[in-house]
Design a protein around this motif. Sequence first.
Motif, short mmCIF file in Angstrom:
data_model
loop_
_atom_site.label_atom_id
_atom_site.label_comp_id
_atom_site.label_asym_id
_atom_site.label_seq_id
_atom_site.Cartn_x
_atom_site.Cartn_y
_atom_site.Cartn_z
N UNK A 136 11.04 -5.56 -11.40
CA UNK A 136 11.32 -4.17 -10.84
C UNK A 136 10.25 -3.45 -10.95
N UNK A 137 10.24 -2.40 -9.77
CA UNK A 137 9.23 -1.33 -9.75
C UNK A 137 9.67 -0.28 -9.01
N UNK A 138 9.31 1.07 -9.22
CA UNK A 138 9.65 2.24 -8.51
C UNK A 138 9.05 2.32 -7.20
N UNK A 139 9.89 2.89 -6.22
CA UNK A 139 9.77 3.02 -4.84
C UNK A 139 9.16 4.48 -4.87
N UNK A 140 8.23 4.67 -4.01
CA UNK A 140 7.41 6.04 -3.90
C UNK A 140 8.46 6.82 -3.08
N UNK A 141 9.12 7.82 -3.73
CA UNK A 141 10.16 8.40 -2.89
C UNK A 141 9.96 9.31 -1.87
N UNK A 142 8.44 10.03 -1.95
CA UNK A 142 7.89 10.97 -1.03
C UNK A 142 7.95 10.10 0.25
N UNK A 143 7.48 8.73 0.15
CA UNK A 143 7.10 8.02 1.39
C UNK A 143 8.44 7.53 2.00
N UNK A 166 2.93 -12.40 -7.42
CA UNK A 166 2.29 -12.35 -6.18
C UNK A 166 2.01 -10.90 -5.63
N UNK A 167 0.86 -10.57 -4.74
CA UNK A 167 0.57 -9.39 -4.36
C UNK A 167 1.39 -9.38 -3.01
N UNK A 168 1.94 -7.89 -2.94
CA UNK A 168 2.90 -7.63 -1.75
C UNK A 168 1.96 -6.50 -0.95
N UNK A 169 1.50 -6.91 0.22
CA UNK A 169 0.82 -5.67 1.06
C UNK A 169 1.27 -5.69 2.50
N UNK A 170 0.95 -4.60 3.03
CA UNK A 170 1.10 -4.42 4.77
C UNK A 170 -0.36 -4.09 5.33
N UNK A 171 -0.66 -4.72 6.36
CA UNK A 171 -1.91 -4.43 7.06
C UNK A 171 -1.64 -4.13 8.47
N UNK A 172 -0.58 -4.58 9.02
CA UNK A 172 -0.30 -4.39 10.51
C UNK A 172 0.09 -2.72 10.71
N UNK A 173 -0.77 -2.32 11.71
CA UNK A 173 -0.49 -0.80 11.76
C UNK A 173 0.43 -0.53 13.18
N UNK A 174 0.92 -1.36 13.61
CA UNK A 174 1.99 -1.18 14.74
C UNK A 174 3.07 -0.45 14.23
N UNK A 175 3.62 0.76 15.01
CA UNK A 175 4.78 1.44 14.75
C UNK A 175 6.16 0.52 14.78
N UNK A 176 7.01 0.77 13.73
CA UNK A 176 8.13 -0.03 13.62
C UNK A 176 9.48 0.68 14.15
N UNK A 193 5.30 4.21 6.03
CA UNK A 193 6.60 4.40 5.37
C UNK A 193 7.11 3.24 4.74
N UNK A 194 6.83 2.09 5.05
CA UNK A 194 7.49 0.70 4.33
C UNK A 194 6.37 0.38 3.21
N UNK A 195 5.18 0.78 3.28
CA UNK A 195 4.49 0.60 2.16
C UNK A 195 4.89 1.41 0.96
N UNK A 196 5.79 2.24 1.19
CA UNK A 196 6.30 3.08 -0.19
C UNK A 196 7.15 2.16 -1.03
N UNK A 197 7.82 0.95 -0.21
CA UNK A 197 8.77 0.18 -1.09
C UNK A 197 8.04 -0.91 -1.67
N UNK A 198 6.62 -1.07 -1.61
CA UNK A 198 5.78 -2.21 -2.14
C UNK A 198 5.32 -1.69 -3.44
N UNK A 199 5.27 -2.76 -4.52
CA UNK A 199 4.54 -2.50 -5.87
C UNK A 199 3.18 -2.31 -5.64
N UNK A 200 2.49 -1.63 -6.50
CA UNK A 200 0.89 -1.31 -6.44
C UNK A 200 0.20 -2.19 -7.42
N UNK A 201 1.03 -3.64 -7.92
CA UNK A 201 0.46 -4.51 -8.50
C UNK A 201 1.10 -5.84 -8.34
N UNK A 202 0.61 -6.76 -8.70
CA UNK A 202 1.19 -8.39 -8.24
C UNK A 202 2.47 -8.16 -9.23
N UNK A 203 3.60 -8.74 -8.58
CA UNK A 203 4.93 -8.81 -9.28
C UNK A 203 5.41 -10.25 -9.31
#
Length: 282
Positions: A94-101, A30-40, A79-89
Amino acid sequence: MKIVIWYCSILILINCHIFAEDSLVNRDRISLTLEDTSQISVNAFIAPIEITINNFHMEWDALANLRVNEPEKQHQTKVFQAFLPDKPVSVGELWKINAEGVLPLLQQLLPKPKYSMHIDAGDSYGLLACLRAYNDKYADIVFRIHAEFELKDGRFTPSQFKGHLILDRMKKKVVFFNMYVPDGVINFDVGWKKYKDRNYSIIDSGVCTQMELCSGRQDILENIQFDESITQQAAEMTLAHRFYSFYQINWVPLDDALRLAQEQEKPIHVISIDGPLNDEAC
């Protein structure tokens, strides 16, 4: 063959096996994406340090006065997009988290985080996530992060950060986030450059009863029925196997080891260890 003593538990290594996360599951991706732009909004907590083996928390001001940098902060969705994979999983993958994000979250706890830790621990560096479960509406991501923080005259190294990120897949938004240092016999170590004229740090370990970031309702996981899932324990072990090569060892109880040593006519080598193998606490 080796006997390892670990907090008074005696285990023994007989042979090695390769752990494969693919053996956990073989399911749809499945793909995991975020589109909501409100602050968390994220709340942060650090409990005062009250226990260290060598009483550094009573002598070293930076540790005695360790406090959260920003108790509450509004974070951008990226910031939370950094936790998501860049392809379906798939579940268990497992996948690597974007450390800078992820840095803004760590900086909310303490202002100077870093990933290049003081130890030379080989494969234990990094930030990894795992898809634990999903249904049509929600996805549960379990993650593990290794990082440390610069303090005045030293450094603070938590055992690990573990956590959950729950996504609303339909609204493509974060509904729950939790990242924390788990309980343990010890769950951090520190290095203090106490002597200004010496080029080394003195070391101590201790317990921090709470070091945590959270957003959303804690009980949301209790009310979700997932279509595809693995257990929390399985997800955490999948992450641990990637961080530590020693998990590829097949460990057996001492009685079995003694029997096998006699049957196979092999010696037993004893190693005494004064701390955990499976985190960064010492």
